[in-house]
Design an enzyme around this catalytic site. Structure first.
Site, PDB file in Angstrom:
ATOM      1  N   ASP A   1      11.459  -7.914  -5.391  1.00 45.10           N
ATOM      2  CA  ASP A   1      11.637  -8.877  -6.628  1.00 45.10           C
ATOM      3  C   ASP A   1      12.047  -8.078  -7.740  1.00 45.10           C
ATOM      4  OD1 ASP A   1       9.084  -7.658  -6.535  1.00 45.10           O
ATOM      5  OD2 ASP A   1       8.261  -9.275  -7.615  1.00 45.10           O
TER       6      ASP A   1
ATOM      7  N   ILE B   1       8.535  -5.480   3.080  1.00 51.82           N
ATOM      8  CA  ILE B   1       7.614  -6.004   4.115  1.00 51.82           C
ATOM      9  C   ILE B   1       6.722  -7.180   3.697  1.00 51.82           C
ATOM     10  CG2 ILE B   1       7.862  -3.865   5.279  1.00 51.82           C
ATOM     11  CD1 ILE B   1       4.974  -3.408   4.317  1.00 51.82           C
ATOM     12  N   ASP B   2       6.415  -7.287   2.218  1.00 50.67           N
ATOM     13  CA  ASP B   2       5.373  -8.060   1.869  1.00 50.67           C
ATOM     14  C   ASP B   2       5.921  -9.591   1.896  1.00 50.67           C
ATOM     15  OD1 ASP B   2       4.200  -5.840   0.942  1.00 50.67           O
ATOM     16  OD2 ASP B   2       4.428  -6.323  -1.140  1.00 50.67           O
TER      17      ASP B   2
ATOM     18  N   GLY C   1       0.534  -5.799   1.559  1.00 51.82           N
ATOM     19  CA  GLY C   1       0.839  -7.061   0.807  1.00 51.82           C
ATOM     20  C   GLY C   1       0.202  -6.815  -0.776  1.00 51.82           C
TER      21      GLY C   1
HETATM   22  P1  FBP Z   1       8.221  -3.020  -1.766  1.00 54.24           P
HETATM   23  O1  FBP Z   1       7.599  -4.050  -2.772  1.00 54.24           O
HETATM   24  O2  FBP Z   1       8.856  -2.217  -2.685  1.00 54.24           O
HETATM   25  O3  FBP Z   1       8.834  -3.381  -0.794  1.00 54.24           O
HETATM   26  O4  FBP Z   1       6.931  -2.327  -1.525  1.00 54.24           O
HETATM   27  C1  FBP Z   1       5.774  -2.993  -0.730  1.00 54.24           C
HETATM   28  C2  FBP Z   1       4.883  -2.134  -0.259  1.00 54.24           C
HETATM   29  O5  FBP Z   1       5.162  -1.752   0.881  1.00 54.24           O
HETATM   30  C3  FBP Z   1       3.478  -2.658  -0.621  1.00 54.24           C
HETATM   31  O6  FBP Z   1       3.049  -3.570   0.606  1.00 54.24           O
HETATM   32  C4  FBP Z   1       2.284  -1.813  -0.749  1.00 54.24           C
HETATM   33  O7  FBP Z   1       1.644  -2.273  -1.891  1.00 54.24           O
HETATM   34  C5  FBP Z   1       3.311  -0.769  -1.582  1.00 54.24           C
HETATM   35  O8  FBP Z   1       4.755  -0.995  -1.136  1.00 54.24           O
HETATM   36  C6  FBP Z   1       2.822   0.551  -1.528  1.00 54.24           C
HETATM   37  O9  FBP Z   1       3.512   1.408  -2.164  1.00 54.24           O
HETATM   38  P2  FBP Z   1       4.010   3.029  -2.214  1.00 54.24           P
HETATM   39  O10 FBP Z   1       4.932   3.367  -1.160  1.00 54.24           O
HETATM   40  O11 FBP Z   1       4.103   3.376  -3.730  1.00 54.24           O
HETATM   41  O12 FBP Z   1       2.584   3.388  -1.873  1.00 54.24           O
END
Ligand code: FBP
Length: 725
Positions: free
Chosen positions: A225, A252-253, A305
């Site tokens: 988003d 993936i969320d 998520g």
């Molecule tokens: P995006 O929204 O960028 O696709 O990432 C989602 C996610 O996979 C979440 O589910 C999770 O909370 C987060 O990324 C984890 O982020 P990081 O890679 O910074 O630990």
């Protein structure tokens, strides 16, 4: 000697023993030459090669094309029937792209002449932004193939390690060899990803410079988003430069879902969701098999998520775990009893809306206690990592701390986390804020009440809530041990229930009868004294609540006249009582990064390859500020329809870094949706708090052939079936 460095005799001893250990691990020369010839053996080489048959098959898989892409030429056709509720702020900030229509893609014969030849040579840049999501490589493959097919001189550049690559003009030219090495593979390994945001005039300027230096016709941003929000602002910024910007819905969320004003679904889910959910589900279903075999653990599974609970819901539908928490439902909860009580007293109880942490933990305890009564002291719990944001008191802390950190960073030269590196220093800063507000009688985001409430949280949780925000100002839920916080409360309350005698493991009636008879005791005499439901026909017996120790066991038997005060409790009876004492043991698991890196399912392979083709059609058709999408993902593949969705009209105002900003709206789980209603109707069955088998479902491992896996997410299937009814 330097203080603090251990160079004494003990240190020397440790070092020598380490050296000896390495001596054993490092082969002698003779062994090394043996190993050398062994390593050259063709079968050994084959067995240890990185290229294996599963990989080769995957690389060679050719995803089917949506019908429209079978034609040699595509053009865009506006679909004015789709309208949106536009925010005035979006109209003001994104004037050149706000009136973009939804674009349909039509196939047809090649045009003979055109002002801007459809097959002109193009330079396109692509970047991954945010967390990886299975299918990203196929977006590149789809776009690369379409570019090459239309004009072999077109070039595709991949910016390295996310948007930072755009700012630094750090990119590679994507070759056929590279694309072929990553077709249908998970991860974003080909060019990497990152979370830098292009959100200041200075960064916009640098992005423009890079695009110009590469002579780009279009820039493609594959992201969530926030990244698609970024794409819209870049599209506006680069509008007069004639550089098109197209977004691609990735995460993936699963929280990028788009509907028009008439509620017609234009994009059912972002790519990567299906694979991640299926990967989590396969692993969690293995845990169901484990716990129902060994019958001693509750497996607590936190699934990714960040905000929305779509992944938890899909996992629940795939696996049927015994307990699944859905954040959106927890936030929606209304405690009627408390509301009525407050009403009778002529007041309003605001805490009756939404659940508290304690309430959530009680809900879990209820499930655990009910299963234990049916003799099942094991099970599987699934909770979304973003759960805490849906819990009243925590949500308030997150919003307040976001504001405090953002304000601090804006008014100081160094940032909050570098200035207060330890938890104590951070807590001290908050304490000072609260004290100043109290002493000066001024309003402050952080007051004494906040400070008091915050200080009763365990330090690891305080640390989690104060953790550094990501570059978008988002709270990083994956860094907080949500499961630990909730399960800590669950364990405490189970202890209380155990002391009250209401948390007991049910004793199988047959086993009771056998054990008593084997010991020469009359089960009919002891039964009514020992169990509260002995005279029922229930197959599992529950030890009386008054019996919470061997001492109270004896007291109860004496009181019921089964034994005399001088008698000992018979060994068999003590054994039966002990079997009813629950031992609550948990194993915690986090499913996130593994699923994010998984090779894509057939659904995601096909979805993303066609997204890549859609991107090309949008560029060739002259679009900018659009998001490539496939309509009808919830239906069979034959009905998939590639489209372009205008991003600007989807924007709304949301709090980011403590301020209201225009962003793409995240789609949360709709608790009125058919998928949620099915989950809610079936979860009693999945809790399986009854004797007999559990209702676990085995979705099986991920494949890409589509032969033996769900063709699409169950959530989408149910929502579509429910809508059609
Ligand atoms: P995006 O929204 O960028 O696709 O990432 C989602 C996610 O996979 C979440 O589910 C999770 O909370 C987060 O990324 C984890 O982020 P990081 O890679 O910074 O630990």
């Amino acid at each position: 000697m330097f203080s603090g460095i251990d160079t004494g005799p003990e240190y020397a001893l440790k070092w020598f023993s380490l050296e000896a250990a390495w001596g054993k691990i490092n082969m002698s020369d003779e062994n090394a030459s043996l190993t050398d010839s062994f390593l050259k053996h063709p079968e050994v080489k084959k067995a240890t090669d990185c290229i294996n048959s599963a990989l080769t098959e995957r690389l060679e898989f050719v995803p089917p094309l949506c019908k429209v892409f079978e034609s040699s030429y595509t053009r865009l056709k506006a679909k004015p029937e789709h309208i949106f509720q536009i925010h005035p702020s979006a109209r003001e900030k994104l004037p050149d792209i706000i009136n973009n229509p939804v674009q349909g893609i039509k196939g047809g014969p090649e045009p003979t002449d055109s002002e801007k030849p459809w097959n002109r040579r193009l330079n396109v840049g692509i970047v991954f932004s945010g967390g990886p999501a299975p299918g990203g490589h196929n977006v590149i493959a789809g776009l690369f193939d379409a570019l090459g097919k239309t004009n072999p001189d077109s070039r595709l550049f991949g910016f390295l390690l996310g948007p930072e690559g755009i700012l630094e003009n750090n990119c590679i030219e994507i070759s056929r060899e590279k694309v072929n090495a990553f077709r249908n593979l998970g991860g974003f390994t080909m060019i990497g990803t990152g979370r830098t945001k292009i959100d200041t005039p200075e960064k916009m300027q640098r992005a423009r410079k890079t695009c110009r230096s590469l002579n780009l016709d279009a820039l493609i941003i594959v992201g969530g988003d926030d990244s698609n929000t970024n794409a819209a602002f870049l599209a506006q910024e680069l509008y007069n430069d004639g550089i098109q910007v197209i977004g691609v819905p990735k995460t993936i969320d699963g929280d990028i879902q788009v509907r028009d004003k008439n509620n017609e679904l234009l994009c059912a889910v972002s790519f990567g969701f299906h694979t991640a959910a299926r990967a989590f589900s396969h692993n969690i279903s293995n845990l169901c098999a484990d716990c129902s075999s060994d019958v001693k653990y509750w497996h607590v599974c936190k699934v990714m998520g960040r905000v929305a609970s779509h992944l938890a819901l899909e996992t629940a539908l795939q696996v049927h775990p015994n307990i699944t928490l859905i954040g959106e439902e927890i936030a929606d909860f209304i405690d009627e009893e408390r509301i009525n009580k407050a009403e009778q007293q002529g007041s309003v109880d605001y805490t009756a809306y939404g659940m508290t942490l304690r309430h959530v933990s009680r809900l879990i305890c209820d499930g655990i206690v009910r299963r234990a009564a049916a003799g099942k002291n094991y099970g599987v719990i699934v909770m979304p990592e973003g759960l805490l944001e849906f819990i009243n008191e925590i949500q308030v802390f997150i919003i307040k701390l976001n504001t405090i950190i953002a304000d601090y960073n804006e008014t100081h030269d160094t940032d909050f986390h570098s200035n207060f590196p330890t938890l104590d220093e951070k807590l001290d800063y908050l304490r000072r804020m609260a004290r100043m507000a109290r002493e000066n009688h001024t309003f402050s985001v952080w007051n004494t009440r906040d400070d008091d409430l915050f200080n009763v949280l365990p330090p690891f949780f305080q640390e989690g809530l104060l953790t550094e925000r990501d570059s978008h100002g988002n709270f990083q839920f994956s860094q907080v041990e949500t499961d630990k916080v909730i399960m800590g409360l669950v364990k405490d309350y189970l202890k209380i229930l155990e002391e009250r005698g209401t948390y007991k493991v049910g004793i199988e009636r047959k086993w009771y009868l056998r054990t008593m008879e084997n010991s020469g005791l009359d089960p009919e005499i002891y039964g009514p004294a020992l169990f509260k439901n002995f005279n029922s026909d229930e197959p599992f017996l529950l030890v009386n609540e008054s019996v919470v120790s061997v001492k109270t066991l004896k007291q109860t038997l004496v009181k019921e006249g089964v034994i005399d005060n001088e008698d000992d409790v018979p060994g068999a009876v003590e054994k039966i009582y002990k079997a009813s004492v629950p031992k609550f043991k948990t194993q915690n698991h986090f499913y996130g990064y593994d699923g994010r890196g998984n090779d894509p399912t057939w659904f995601d392979c096909t979805y993303t390859y066609n997204l890549g083709r859609t991107v090309f059609s949008l560029i060739a058709g002259g679009s900018t500020g659009q998001m490539a999408a496939i309509k009808n993902l919830e239906k069979t593949f034959e009905q998939w329809e590639p489209i372009g969705i205008p991003i600007a009209p989807l924007m709304h105002l949301e709090e980011r870094k403590g301020k209201l900003s225009l962003v793409l709206e995240k789609a949360l789980v709709d608790i009125e949706s058919p998928a949620f209603r099915v989950f809610s109707a079936m979860r009693g069955q999945w809790l399986a708090a009854h004797p007999g088998r559990d209702h676990y479902r085995r979705p099986g491992p991920i494949r890409y052939s589509g032969q033996s896996e769900d063709a699409r997410p169950i959530t989408l299937v149910l929502n579509e079936l429910g809508r059609a009814e």
